[in-house]
Design a protein around this motif. Structure first.
Motif, PDB file in Angstrom:
ATOM      1  N   SER A  92       0.993   5.496   0.682  1.00 41.97           N
ATOM      2  CA  SER A  92       0.486   6.687   1.023  1.00 41.97           C
ATOM      3  C   SER A  92       1.364   7.901   0.946  1.00 41.97           C
ATOM      4  N   GLU A  97       0.562  -0.182  -6.813  1.00 41.35           N
ATOM      5  CA  GLU A  97       0.533  -0.989  -5.822  1.00 41.35           C
ATOM      6  C   GLU A  97       0.624  -2.509  -6.172  1.00 41.35           C
ATOM      7  N   THR A 115       0.864  -1.268   0.032  1.00 43.51           N
ATOM      8  CA  THR A 115       0.053   0.173  -0.006  1.00 43.51           C
ATOM      9  C   THR A 115       0.826   1.063  -0.207  1.00 43.51           C
ATOM     10  N   ALA A 155       1.603   9.991  -3.443  1.00 41.61           N
ATOM     11  CA  ALA A 155       1.101   8.589  -3.489  1.00 41.61           C
ATOM     12  C   ALA A 155       0.463   8.335  -4.826  1.00 41.61           C
ATOM     13  N   GLU A 179       5.575   5.054   2.430  1.00 39.86           N
ATOM     14  CA  GLU A 179       5.222   6.397   2.502  1.00 39.86           C
ATOM     15  C   GLU A 179       5.899   7.081   1.656  1.00 39.86           C
TER      16      GLU A 179
END
Length: 274
Positions: A55, A64, A53, A59, A86
């Motif tokens: 973020s 992903e 994932t 992002a 991140e």
């Protein structure tokens, strides 16, 4: 559940000389690379299946799945678990965001006892081996020849105008693929000004082609060169991020404030390179 925290610093090409091209199409490089005190952050946690994932500020548009180098690095090392990425660095920006992410997780896999095939890093991209090294180095060949280089901490400002520059288009726009390498020896530098002076005699051979593809780069370089106390300004990698070196971190922060105020849409971050 054990969670491993990983830092993936921004990679900056202080110089980038394109010295040739192999028969298989890979370009030969001679580049002095340093790493910033800013970067992406990742969290690794064991699980039965691989998942990712993304973020953070940058992002949007980051895949992903197996299109992401982090995913491919995990598959290549036969690692299974969840990776939280991140993104604090702009992507497609010439500062090795994806390569640094991949290099950082490969280092983490090794520290956990997983086997990382020697050829895996280079198969993911030319910048991944030097990103695994993650400190100042000379990168030659197609990225496989890494020589550590001692550098003073270089106060710097990184600026990206928000334009992605496709690496392939930049390399295809090169005026020459047979250019002089850097000097045989990189000297020991007596401080920041000495290092910046030596770098001023080096080049980024991709800069003209990148400017042709994204003229905004020329404006960024112009603003950096005009900023107070700037010792050197150059583009990193294939663009579009540019950097300037300053005598102090305070001067770099001041330039970030001035340029950021004039161009609030630009990404401007003061940092140290080493």
């Amino acid at each position: 559940m054990t969670i491993t925290e990983v830092f993936a610093p921004a990679k900056v090409n202080l110089s980038l000389h394109v010295t040739g091209r192999r028969a298989d199409g890979y370009h030969l490089l001679d580049s002095l690379v340093a790493f910033a005190s800013i970067g992406d952050r990742l969290q690794l946690s064991q699980a039965e299946a691989l998942s990712l994932t993304v973020s953070g500020l940058f992002a949007d548009g980051v895949p992903e799945d197996s299109r992401n180098l982090v995913w491919r690095a995990a598959e290549g090392a036969d690692w299974r678990g969840h990776i939280g990425l991140e993104k604090s660095l702009p992507h497609g920006a010439g500062i090795g965001g994806g390569s640094s992410d991949a290099g950082a997780v490969l280092n983490a896999f090794r520290s956990q006892g997983h086997t990382v095939p020697e050829a895996l890093a280079l198969s993911l991209g030319a910048d991944v081996p030097v990103c695994m090294h993650a400190s100042a180095a000379r990168m030659r060949g197609i990225g496989e020849k890494i020589t550590p280089i001692p550098l003073p901490k270089l106060p710097a400002l990184l600026v990206n105008p928000g334009v992605e520059v496709p690496t392939g288009a930049v390399f295809s726009g090169l005026a020459s693929r047979e250019n002089d390498p850097m000097p045989a020896e990189v000297p020991l530098f007596d401080g920041v000004a000495d290092c910046a002076g030596w770098l001023g005699a080096q080049r980024n051979d991709l800069e003209p082609a990148a400017i042709a593809a994204a003229p905004q780069i020329e404006r960024v370089l112009s603003d950096l060169r005009a900023s107070r106390a700037a010792l050197l300004a150059r583009m990193s990698g294939s663009g579009s991020t540019c950097f300037a070196i300053y005598p102090t971190l305070k001067a770099a922060h001041f330039a970030a404030y001035e340029i950021g105020a004039e161009h609030p849409e630009w990404w401007c971050v003061a940092t140290e390179l080493s």
